[in-house]
Design a protein around this motif. Sequence first.
Motif, short mmCIF file in Angstrom:
data_model
loop_
_atom_site.label_atom_id
_atom_site.label_comp_id
_atom_site.label_asym_id
_atom_site.label_seq_id
_atom_site.Cartn_x
_atom_site.Cartn_y
_atom_site.Cartn_z
N ASN A 108 71.44 11.05 34.41
CA ASN A 108 72.80 10.98 33.90
C ASN A 108 73.78 11.61 34.88
O ASN A 108 73.41 12.51 35.64
CB ASN A 108 72.91 11.69 32.55
N LEU A 109 75.05 11.17 34.81
CA LEU A 109 76.06 11.66 35.74
C LEU A 109 77.42 11.72 35.07
O LEU A 109 77.79 10.81 34.33
CB LEU A 109 76.14 10.75 36.97
N ARG A 110 78.17 12.78 35.35
CA ARG A 110 79.57 12.90 34.97
C ARG A 110 80.34 13.27 36.23
O ARG A 110 79.98 14.23 36.91
CB ARG A 110 79.79 13.99 33.93
N CYS A 111 81.39 12.50 36.53
CA CYS A 111 82.18 12.77 37.73
C CYS A 111 83.57 12.18 37.59
O CYS A 111 83.84 11.40 36.67
CB CYS A 111 81.49 12.20 38.97
N ALA A 121 69.50 2.37 45.01
CA ALA A 121 68.65 2.14 43.85
C ALA A 121 69.06 3.10 42.74
O ALA A 121 68.92 4.31 42.89
CB ALA A 121 67.19 2.33 44.22
N VAL A 122 69.58 2.58 41.65
CA VAL A 122 69.95 3.39 40.49
C VAL A 122 69.01 3.00 39.36
O VAL A 122 69.07 1.88 38.86
CB VAL A 122 71.43 3.16 40.09
N ASP A 123 68.13 3.94 39.00
CA ASP A 123 67.08 3.66 38.00
C ASP A 123 67.50 4.13 36.62
O ASP A 123 66.81 4.92 35.98
CB ASP A 123 65.78 4.36 38.41
N GLY A 124 68.62 3.67 36.14
CA GLY A 124 69.05 4.00 34.79
C GLY A 124 69.80 5.31 34.71
O GLY A 124 70.04 5.98 35.69
N GLY A 125 70.22 5.62 33.51
CA GLY A 125 70.99 6.82 33.28
C GLY A 125 72.37 6.47 32.74
O GLY A 125 72.85 5.35 32.86
#
Length: 159
Positions: A108-111, A121-125
């Motif tokens: 997960n990410l907050r920005c 490669a973004v494997d979900g979140g």
Amino acid sequence: MSTVLQGQPTRAVVCYHCHRGFDAAARAITLTCPSCYKPLRLDDVVIKGVHHAARLETCGFVVVERKGWLMATSVYAGSGLDVLGSLETKAAVAPRVLITATARWRGNLRCRQLRIDPGAAVDGGYFEVGPLVEKLSPIALDRMGRGLTPADAKALIVV
């Protein structure tokens, strides 16, 4: 400005525990927050190899080099996060995030700003890009790392 810092170059720092801003000496590497009295790390963190951590927190930049692999429950980078290698986390918070073409992201990410280069490669979140990062409480970040839903995280935002 404090009398201790007179005549020395300073920089603005925001505590990642209580989110209060203050001035610190430009050459400082670590210090204690004058509001909550918790220790702060101010230097940049560069990951060149395999690095395991429960929490990685700094007021500076976090850079995961091309052959680097960072595995952490939560990552807080006060100045920004650049990923050229691999990053696996349950929760990452930074004002500016760059995920390059050679990067692999999982979590997960907050920005405020996000740039993902073609080929990354973004494997979900769950990704949340917007102005809510400054208002997110440390409790919300910790719970987000334990599987807090986005709706629950918004309920914990400090006003």
